[in-house]
Write a protein that holds these residues in place. Structure first.
Motif, PDB file in Angstrom:
ATOM      1  N   ALA A  48     -10.202  21.820   5.846  1.00 50.75           N
ATOM      2  CA  ALA A  48     -10.104  20.428   5.791  1.00 50.75           C
ATOM      3  C   ALA A  48     -10.906  19.486   5.807  1.00 50.75           C
ATOM      4  CB  ALA A  48      -9.351  19.666   7.006  1.00 50.75           C
ATOM      5  N   SER A  49     -11.704  20.012   6.072  1.00 59.63           N
ATOM      6  CA  SER A  49     -13.434  19.533   6.386  1.00 59.63           C
ATOM      7  C   SER A  49     -13.992  19.089   4.817  1.00 59.63           C
ATOM      8  CB  SER A  49     -14.544  20.403   7.161  1.00 59.63           C
ATOM      9  OG  SER A  49     -13.970  20.455   8.669  1.00 59.63           O
ATOM     10  N   TRP A  50     -13.799  20.285   3.985  1.00 62.85           N
ATOM     11  CA  TRP A  50     -13.762  20.322   2.452  1.00 62.85           C
ATOM     12  C   TRP A  50     -13.378  19.390   2.309  1.00 62.85           C
ATOM     13  CZ3 TRP A  50     -11.863  21.195  -1.667  1.00 62.85           C
ATOM     14  CH2 TRP A  50     -12.280  21.644  -2.864  1.00 62.85           C
ATOM     15  N   ILE A  51     -12.202  18.926   1.816  1.00 62.50           N
ATOM     16  CA  ILE A  51     -11.648  18.150   1.629  1.00 62.50           C
ATOM     17  C   ILE A  51     -11.735  16.738   2.146  1.00 62.50           C
ATOM     18  CG2 ILE A  51      -9.453  16.643   1.656  1.00 62.50           C
ATOM     19  CD1 ILE A  51      -8.066  19.853   1.538  1.00 62.50           C
ATOM     20  N   ARG A  89       0.923  -1.385  -0.109  1.00 57.90           N
ATOM     21  CA  ARG A  89      -0.121   0.124   0.126  1.00 57.90           C
ATOM     22  C   ARG A  89       1.010   1.408   0.095  1.00 57.90           C
ATOM     23  NH1 ARG A  89      -2.389   3.153   4.786  1.00 57.90           N
ATOM     24  NH2 ARG A  89      -1.105   1.268   6.198  1.00 57.90           N
ATOM     25  N   GLU A  90       2.055   1.105   0.653  1.00 54.95           N
ATOM     26  CA  GLU A  90       2.938   2.699   0.479  1.00 54.95           C
ATOM     27  C   GLU A  90       2.830   2.644  -0.768  1.00 54.95           C
ATOM     28  OE1 GLU A  90       2.951  -0.307   2.884  1.00 54.95           O
ATOM     29  OE2 GLU A  90       1.824   0.617   4.231  1.00 54.95           O
ATOM     30  N   GLY A  91       4.165   1.911  -1.502  1.00 57.94           N
ATOM     31  CA  GLY A  91       4.449   2.480  -2.704  1.00 57.94           C
ATOM     32  C   GLY A  91       3.486   2.126  -4.063  1.00 57.94           C
ATOM     33  N   ARG A  92       2.371   2.169  -3.115  1.00 61.52           N
ATOM     34  CA  ARG A  92       0.753   2.845  -4.050  1.00 61.52           C
ATOM     35  C   ARG A  92       0.728   4.695  -4.038  1.00 61.52           C
ATOM     36  NH1 ARG A  92      -3.030  -1.981  -4.080  1.00 61.52           N
ATOM     37  NH2 ARG A  92      -2.248  -1.268  -1.925  1.00 61.52           N
ATOM     38  N   TYR A  93       0.037   4.423  -3.116  1.00 62.72           N
ATOM     39  CA  TYR A  93      -0.076   5.947  -2.471  1.00 62.72           C
ATOM     40  C   TYR A  93       0.484   6.965  -1.770  1.00 62.72           C
ATOM     41  CZ  TYR A  93      -3.938   2.960  -3.400  1.00 62.72           C
ATOM     42  OH  TYR A  93      -4.760   1.432  -3.539  1.00 62.72           O
ATOM     43  N   PRO A  94       0.784   7.859  -1.721  1.00 63.15           N
ATOM     44  CA  PRO A  94       0.875   9.448  -0.693  1.00 63.15           C
ATOM     45  C   PRO A  94       0.794   8.534   0.673  1.00 63.15           C
ATOM     46  CG  PRO A  94      -0.329  10.523  -2.592  1.00 63.15           C
ATOM     47  CD  PRO A  94      -0.591   8.280  -2.684  1.00 63.15           C
ATOM     48  N   SER A  95       1.959   8.889   1.736  1.00 62.00           N
ATOM     49  CA  SER A  95       2.088   8.770   2.654  1.00 62.00           C
ATOM     50  C   SER A  95       1.481   9.368   3.480  1.00 62.00           C
ATOM     51  CB  SER A  95       3.756   7.842   2.830  1.00 62.00           C
ATOM     52  OG  SER A  95       4.181   8.927   3.104  1.00 62.00           O
ATOM     53  N   CYS A  96       1.533  10.162   3.001  1.00 54.98           N
ATOM     54  CA  CYS A  96       1.176  11.884   4.036  1.00 54.98           C
ATOM     55  C   CYS A  96      -0.545  12.600   3.720  1.00 54.98           C
ATOM     56  CB  CYS A  96       2.501  13.184   3.980  1.00 54.98           C
ATOM     57  SG  CYS A  96       1.889  14.267   2.332  1.00 54.98           S
ATOM     58  N   CYS A  97      -1.441  11.336   2.953  1.00 59.18           N
ATOM     59  CA  CYS A  97      -2.254  12.146   1.550  1.00 59.18           C
ATOM     60  C   CYS A  97      -3.210  11.995   3.148  1.00 59.18           C
ATOM     61  CB  CYS A  97      -3.168  11.084   1.294  1.00 59.18           C
ATOM     62  SG  CYS A  97      -2.067  11.872  -0.201  1.00 59.18           S
ATOM     63  N   GLY A  98      -3.767  12.732   3.640  1.00 55.28           N
ATOM     64  CA  GLY A  98      -4.879  13.138   5.085  1.00 55.28           C
ATOM     65  C   GLY A  98      -4.601  13.344   6.216  1.00 55.28           C
ATOM     66  N   HIS A  99      -3.075  13.347   6.603  1.00 56.37           N
ATOM     67  CA  HIS A  99      -2.820  14.209   7.768  1.00 56.37           C
ATOM     68  C   HIS A  99      -2.990  15.574   7.934  1.00 56.37           C
ATOM     69  CE1 HIS A  99      -0.330   9.584   8.903  1.00 56.37           C
ATOM     70  NE2 HIS A  99      -0.712   9.795   7.388  1.00 56.37           N
ATOM     71  N   ALA A 100      -2.884  15.822   8.996  1.00 57.92           N
ATOM     72  CA  ALA A 100      -3.598  16.817   9.305  1.00 57.92           C
ATOM     73  C   ALA A 100      -2.002  18.171   9.060  1.00 57.92           C
ATOM     74  CB  ALA A 100      -3.298  17.789  10.697  1.00 57.92           C
ATOM     75  N   LEU A 101      -1.086  17.587   9.057  1.00 57.29           N
ATOM     76  CA  LEU A 101       0.298  18.279   8.831  1.00 57.29           C
ATOM     77  C   LEU A 101       0.427  18.128   7.156  1.00 57.29           C
ATOM     78  CD1 LEU A 101       3.088  19.140   9.807  1.00 57.29           C
ATOM     79  CD2 LEU A 101       3.994  16.560   9.624  1.00 57.29           C
ATOM     80  N   CYS A 102       0.213  16.954   6.627  1.00 54.04           N
ATOM     81  CA  CYS A 102       0.037  17.134   5.441  1.00 54.04           C
ATOM     82  C   CYS A 102      -0.686  18.533   4.276  1.00 54.04           C
ATOM     83  CB  CYS A 102      -0.068  16.086   4.439  1.00 54.04           C
ATOM     84  SG  CYS A 102       0.060  15.647   2.539  1.00 54.04           S
ATOM     85  N   LEU A 103      -2.375  18.249   5.298  1.00 49.27           N
ATOM     86  CA  LEU A 103      -2.886  19.794   5.168  1.00 49.27           C
ATOM     87  C   LEU A 103      -2.132  21.107   5.320  1.00 49.27           C
ATOM     88  CD1 LEU A 103      -6.233  17.927   5.702  1.00 49.27           C
ATOM     89  CD2 LEU A 103      -5.151  17.855   3.151  1.00 49.27           C
ATOM     90  N   THR A 104      -2.180  20.784   5.908  1.00 44.99           N
ATOM     91  CA  THR A 104      -0.884  22.023   6.560  1.00 44.99           C
ATOM     92  C   THR A 104       0.022  22.807   5.712  1.00 44.99           C
ATOM     93  OG1 THR A 104      -1.308  21.821   8.779  1.00 44.99           O
ATOM     94  CG2 THR A 104       0.448  23.290   8.507  1.00 44.99           C
ATOM     95  N   SER A 105       0.616  21.638   5.083  1.00 48.92           N
ATOM     96  CA  SER A 105       1.359  21.304   4.323  1.00 48.92           C
ATOM     97  C   SER A 105       1.014  22.077   2.755  1.00 48.92           C
ATOM     98  CB  SER A 105       2.284  21.102   3.994  1.00 48.92           C
ATOM     99  OG  SER A 105       3.758  21.116   3.189  1.00 48.92           O
ATOM    100  N   PHE A 106      -0.029  21.441   2.590  1.00 48.91           N
ATOM    101  CA  PHE A 106      -1.059  21.621   1.038  1.00 48.91           C
ATOM    102  C   PHE A 106      -0.847  23.037   1.607  1.00 48.91           C
ATOM    103  CE2 PHE A 106      -5.031  21.681  -0.795  1.00 48.91           C
ATOM    104  CZ  PHE A 106      -4.741  21.144  -2.621  1.00 48.91           C
ATOM    105  N   PHE A 107      -1.489  23.818   2.176  1.00 51.34           N
ATOM    106  CA  PHE A 107      -2.719  24.791   2.151  1.00 51.34           C
ATOM    107  C   PHE A 107      -1.856  25.596   2.798  1.00 51.34           C
ATOM    108  CE2 PHE A 107      -6.465  22.042   4.066  1.00 51.34           C
ATOM    109  CZ  PHE A 107      -6.793  22.276   3.189  1.00 51.34           C
TER     110      PHE A 107
END
Length: 102
Positions: free
Chosen positions: A48-51, A3-21
């Motif tokens: 984050a709720s919207w996403i 699973r780790e090889g197929r999908y981004p490891s940080c998707c959905g994490h608050a840290l990843c979303l904060t970085s995105f925003f």
């Protein structure tokens, strides 16, 4: 393939979303806190709720249109915990993903 090889490891994490925003706010030359405040004023929910809502809507579409296992849908949309995904899917759509499909 894991699973780790197929999908981004940080998707959905608050840290990843904060970085995105943060990247969005920098690109429009606005402080992150101002961006979040303005977003909430426009959409009446946090970014984050919207996403999360968009991901749950996509999960519903995938359950209706494909025969992919719930776990594959869960992981492909960036959720990392099937029980968490099932719980919030049920809260949002009124049925668990497995029940929704049948």
């Amino acid at each position: 393939m894991s699973r780790e090889g197929r999908y981004p490891s940080c998707c959905g994490h608050a840290l990843c979303l904060t970085s995105f925003f943060t990247r969005i706010s920098v690109s429009i030359r606005q402080k992150l806190s101002s961006f979040k405040r303005d977003f909430k004023a426009i959409y009446n929910m946090t970014p984050a709720s919207w996403i999360r809502e968009k991901r749950l809507e996509k999960a519903k579409e995938m359950l209706e249109a494909t025969q992919l296992p719930v776990s594959e849908i869960c992981y492909s949309l960036g959720f990392e915990n099937i029980s968490h995904f099932s719980r919030i899917f049920k809260e949002y759509h009124g049925q668990a993903p497995t029940v929704f499909r049948h």
